[in-house]
Design a protein around this motif. Structure first.
Motif, PDB file in Angstrom:
ATOM      1  N   PRO A 101       0.862  -1.168   0.049  1.00 33.35           N
ATOM      2  CA  PRO A 101      -0.028  -0.225   0.058  1.00 33.35           C
ATOM      3  C   PRO A 101       0.764   1.231   0.149  1.00 33.35           C
ATOM      4  N   SER A 102       1.185   1.723  -1.180  1.00 32.90           N
ATOM      5  CA  SER A 102       1.923   3.006  -1.306  1.00 32.90           C
ATOM      6  C   SER A 102       1.822   3.675  -2.543  1.00 32.90           C
ATOM      7  N   ILE A 103       2.100   4.891  -2.402  1.00 33.29           N
ATOM      8  CA  ILE A 103       1.896   5.926  -3.851  1.00 33.29           C
ATOM      9  C   ILE A 103       2.588   5.121  -5.085  1.00 33.29           C
ATOM     10  N   ILE A 104       3.518   4.687  -5.052  1.00 35.75           N
ATOM     11  CA  ILE A 104       4.409   4.191  -6.265  1.00 35.75           C
ATOM     12  C   ILE A 104       3.426   2.813  -6.800  1.00 35.75           C
ATOM     13  N   ARG A 105       2.851   2.045  -5.906  1.00 32.92           N
ATOM     14  CA  ARG A 105       1.808   0.984  -6.300  1.00 32.92           C
ATOM     15  C   ARG A 105       0.579   1.494  -6.594  1.00 32.92           C
ATOM     16  N   LEU A 106       0.035   2.594  -6.141  1.00 35.52           N
ATOM     17  CA  LEU A 106      -1.184   3.206  -6.593  1.00 35.52           C
ATOM     18  C   LEU A 106      -1.280   4.189  -7.744  1.00 35.52           C
ATOM     19  N   ALA A 107      -0.171   4.700  -8.008  1.00 35.02           N
ATOM     20  CA  ALA A 107      -0.039   5.916  -9.165  1.00 35.02           C
ATOM     21  C   ALA A 107      -0.508   5.239 -10.675  1.00 35.02           C
ATOM     22  N   PRO A 108       0.077   4.068 -10.835  1.00 35.57           N
ATOM     23  CA  PRO A 108      -0.125   3.522 -12.121  1.00 35.57           C
ATOM     24  C   PRO A 108      -1.529   3.271 -12.530  1.00 35.57           C
ATOM     25  N   PHE A 109      -2.403   2.806 -11.628  1.00 34.97           N
ATOM     26  CA  PHE A 109      -3.711   2.501 -11.788  1.00 34.97           C
ATOM     27  C   PHE A 109      -4.686   3.901 -11.605  1.00 34.97           C
ATOM     28  N   VAL A 110      -4.257   5.051 -10.756  1.00 33.18           N
ATOM     29  CA  VAL A 110      -4.889   6.246 -11.120  1.00 33.18           C
ATOM     30  C   VAL A 110      -4.669   6.704 -12.411  1.00 33.18           C
ATOM     31  N   TRP A 111      -3.230   6.721 -12.858  1.00 34.65           N
ATOM     32  CA  TRP A 111      -2.977   7.110 -14.317  1.00 34.65           C
ATOM     33  C   TRP A 111      -3.864   6.193 -15.523  1.00 34.65           C
ATOM     34  N   SER A 112      -3.964   4.964 -15.242  1.00 31.46           N
ATOM     35  CA  SER A 112      -4.452   4.077 -16.058  1.00 31.46           C
ATOM     36  C   SER A 112      -6.289   4.402 -15.952  1.00 31.46           C
ATOM     37  N   ASN A 113      -6.735   5.061 -15.115  1.00 32.71           N
ATOM     38  CA  ASN A 113      -8.132   5.330 -14.842  1.00 32.71           C
ATOM     39  C   ASN A 113      -8.049   6.918 -15.263  1.00 32.71           C
ATOM     40  N   GLY A 114      -7.215   7.457 -15.858  1.00 35.39           N
ATOM     41  CA  GLY A 114      -7.408   8.948 -16.351  1.00 35.39           C
ATOM     42  C   GLY A 114      -7.146   9.844 -15.377  1.00 35.39           C
ATOM     43  N   GLY A 115      -6.643   9.786 -14.135  1.00 37.78           N
ATOM     44  CA  GLY A 115      -6.536  10.639 -13.252  1.00 37.78           C
ATOM     45  C   GLY A 115      -5.197  10.940 -12.994  1.00 37.78           C
TER      46      GLY A 115
ATOM     47  N   GLU B  39       6.692  10.002   0.502  1.00 38.32           N
ATOM     48  CA  GLU B  39       6.241   8.634   0.447  1.00 38.32           C
ATOM     49  C   GLU B  39       6.121   7.909   1.861  1.00 38.32           C
ATOM     50  N   ASP B  40       7.010   8.388   2.753  1.00 33.90           N
ATOM     51  CA  ASP B  40       7.119   7.915   4.124  1.00 33.90           C
ATOM     52  C   ASP B  40       5.751   8.504   4.778  1.00 33.90           C
ATOM     53  N   ALA B  41       5.356   9.735   4.658  1.00 31.44           N
ATOM     54  CA  ALA B  41       3.988  10.174   5.036  1.00 31.44           C
ATOM     55  C   ALA B  41       2.854   9.437   4.691  1.00 31.44           C
ATOM     56  N   THR B  42       2.643   9.350   3.579  1.00 29.51           N
ATOM     57  CA  THR B  42       1.777   8.514   2.776  1.00 29.51           C
ATOM     58  C   THR B  42       1.417   7.026   3.041  1.00 29.51           C
ATOM     59  N   GLY B  43       2.788   6.380   3.141  1.00 34.11           N
ATOM     60  CA  GLY B  43       2.745   4.942   3.410  1.00 34.11           C
ATOM     61  C   GLY B  43       2.097   4.542   4.665  1.00 34.11           C
ATOM     62  N   GLY B  44       2.119   5.231   5.689  1.00 37.05           N
ATOM     63  CA  GLY B  44       1.531   4.774   7.049  1.00 37.05           C
ATOM     64  C   GLY B  44      -0.247   4.954   6.769  1.00 37.05           C
ATOM     65  N   ILE B  45      -0.570   5.931   6.159  1.00 45.32           N
ATOM     66  CA  ILE B  45      -1.874   6.266   5.992  1.00 45.32           C
ATOM     67  C   ILE B  45      -2.548   5.312   5.006  1.00 45.32           C
ATOM     68  N   LEU B  46      -1.839   4.986   3.820  1.00 43.97           N
ATOM     69  CA  LEU B  46      -2.324   3.801   3.161  1.00 43.97           C
ATOM     70  C   LEU B  46      -2.396   2.519   3.643  1.00 43.97           C
ATOM     71  N   GLU B  47      -1.378   2.158   4.428  1.00 48.43           N
ATOM     72  CA  GLU B  47      -1.305   1.113   5.156  1.00 48.43           C
ATOM     73  C   GLU B  47      -2.778   0.872   6.023  1.00 48.43           C
ATOM     74  N   ASN B  48      -2.814   1.880   7.019  1.00 50.71           N
ATOM     75  CA  ASN B  48      -4.142   1.919   7.608  1.00 50.71           C
ATOM     76  C   ASN B  48      -5.412   1.938   6.751  1.00 50.71           C
ATOM     77  N   ALA B  49      -5.323   2.402   5.623  1.00 47.72           N
ATOM     78  CA  ALA B  49      -6.496   2.302   5.087  1.00 47.72           C
ATOM     79  C   ALA B  49      -6.772   0.810   4.415  1.00 47.72           C
ATOM     80  N   LEU B  50      -5.778   0.118   3.923  1.00 45.75           N
ATOM     81  CA  LEU B  50      -5.897  -1.154   3.552  1.00 45.75           C
ATOM     82  C   LEU B  50      -6.225  -2.126   4.535  1.00 45.75           C
TER      83      LEU B  50
END
Length: 441
Positions: free
Chosen positions: A212-226, A403-414
């Motif tokens: 659960p990280s930005i670098i894993r999320l990014a390509p799917f956001v882009w693929s979805n047009g975001g 990346e460090d700041a977003t990592g913990g937030i995305l971990e809690n979300a998942l």
């Protein structure tokens, strides 16, 4: 004060030279070229192979690996050694993290050396990787690889359970269906969704592993047009509040809470995704090419790679590391000779043969050194097919902190199921000050 600084520099130099140095020839006279790297044991073995090949090809040279334990250790060692006046001559770093050093003028521009080189022609390299290491219009580092995120999967298990293997053009929903079909209890029966919460049905095999990280999320956001930021060149904020980005983020979170196809946080703490895959307890895992060196040690099953699933179109996220020279190096000419060897065709063939890289050198990437079928993955061309649609994350000096700041937030979300609106708000609030402090290339 001067004596204290000299003693500190000597101490740091000694630490860098002594810690984890694996390879290098010894030559009479002259200081060794010190190259700071980190990686899994198999990755470090690949760099030792490169250094040994250079030593044999250039008798009398002396290149010494300084091996950090992980990425944070590498960043800390580099920062400390620079502050103490005893930096390594070269360091190998991902484009997402070098900006903090570029902004502080730690990195030596290479344009003049490239222009005078008979071994390096910028036109021989993939532009997306070269551009990722430009700062202020200057080429600061030279990339060794142009990897992207891919889906590694256990072919043996797919065949055992009669599940169709992932293929080009498959969608996010296809991936969920596949991961669900591969999530099994100890008796080999399919477990669906929250059924996996029952102790008796706890999965012995999970369908998918994803960080659960930005670098894993990014390509799917882009693929979805975001987009993940408001301005890729000079970002000031994340833009995960848009419909396209929200959908991709929600779908990532649902992998655990709605479908139960990814390991729990307790599972990941006990065994990371790559180890779980290598041990045959994970059917698929999203990772970059660097996982290949580790997975080539697998003997119990056959594995391969597939492209990322798509929303509206194929988009990948760049994974690229480069050799950078420090301004404070006392051995720049010798460091350049090694860097030149490592990046040119001969050196790239050597490191590609170890499995570590998707070569940034175009001719090497299409040669048998990379595509040869002798070792897995047999469909290595997946990585090359992704290059035209690969995008780089923003180059900003504070990106490691983001990346460090977003990592913990995305971990809690998942893993905890935090509300999506709260997750998006927290991501924005935590990162806006970091973007504001950031310097751009």
């Amino acid at each position: 004060m001067m004596r204290l600084k000299a003693l500190l520099a000597l101490l740091l130099c000694t630490m860098l030279a002594a810690t984890g140095c694996g390879s290098g020839s010894t030559s009479p006279g002259g200081a060794p070229v010190r190259l700071l790297v980190f990686g899994a044991p198999e990755e470090l073995a690949a760099y030792r192979t490169l250094v040994d090949a250079y030593s044999k090809a250039r008798p009398g040279t002396d290149v010494q690996l300084v091996e950090a334990s992980d990425r944070k250790d590498l960043l800390a060692r580099l920062a400390t050694s620079v502050a103490g006046g005893a930096p390594p001559d070269l360091f190998l770093m991902n484009y997402r993290f070098y900006g903090q050093f570029a902004a502080k003028d730690v990195v030596e521009p290479l344009d003049d050396r490239i222009a005078g080189s008979s071994a390096i022609d910028p036109g021989d390299y993939y532009p997306v990787a070269m551009d990722a290491f430009k700062w202020g219009g200057k080429q600061l580092c030279l990339p060794q690889n142009v990897s992207s995120l891919a889906v590694y999967y256990n072919r043996t298990l797919f065949q055992k359970y009669g599940v169709a293997e992932p293929k080009a053009g498959w969608t996010w929903n296809d991936m969920i269906t596949t991961a669900t079909a591969m999530t099994r209890d100890p008796a080999g029966r399919v477990i669906k969704g929250t059924e996996s919460e029952g102790a008796a049905l706890r999965p012995a095999l999970y369908g998918l592993g994803v960080e659960p990280s930005i670098i894993r999320l990014a390509p799917f956001v882009w693929s979805n047009g975001g987009e993940i930021v408001d301005d890729p060149a000079r970002p000031t904020r994340l833009t995960l509040d848009t419909p396209a980005a929200r959908e991709a983020l929600k779908n990532l979170v649902d992998l655990r809470l709605a479908y139960g196809v990814v390991p729990t946080d307790e599972d990941v703490e006990a065994e990371d995704d790559e180890s779980r895959f290598a041990n045959g307890r994970l059917a698929m895992v999203l990772s970059s090419r660097r996982a290949t060196t580790t997975f080539r040690t697998i003997t119990g099953f056959e594995w391969d790679v597939a492209p990322l699933p798509v929303y509206r179109g194929q988009v990948g996220v760049l994974h690229s590391d480069a050799y950078c020279m420090t301004r404070g190096s006392k051995n720049k000419d010798a460091a350049w000779k090694f860097l030149e060897f490592a990046i040119a065709e001969e050196g790239q063939k050597i490191i590609a043969a170890t499995g570590r890289t998707v070569p940034s050198h175009i001719a090497v990437s299409t040669s048998a050194a990379f595509l040869g079928p002798a070792q897995p993955p047999r469909t290595a061309k997946v990585f090359l097919d992704a290059i035209p649609a690969v995008r780089a994350l923003p180059t900003v000096s504070t990106w490691p902190e983001i990346e460090d700041a977003t990592g913990g937030i995305l971990e809690n979300a998942l893993y905890r199921g935090d509300k999506l609106d709260d997750v998006i708000r927290d991501l924005d609030e935590q990162t806006r000050p970091l973007f504001a402090r950031g310097e751009h290339g």
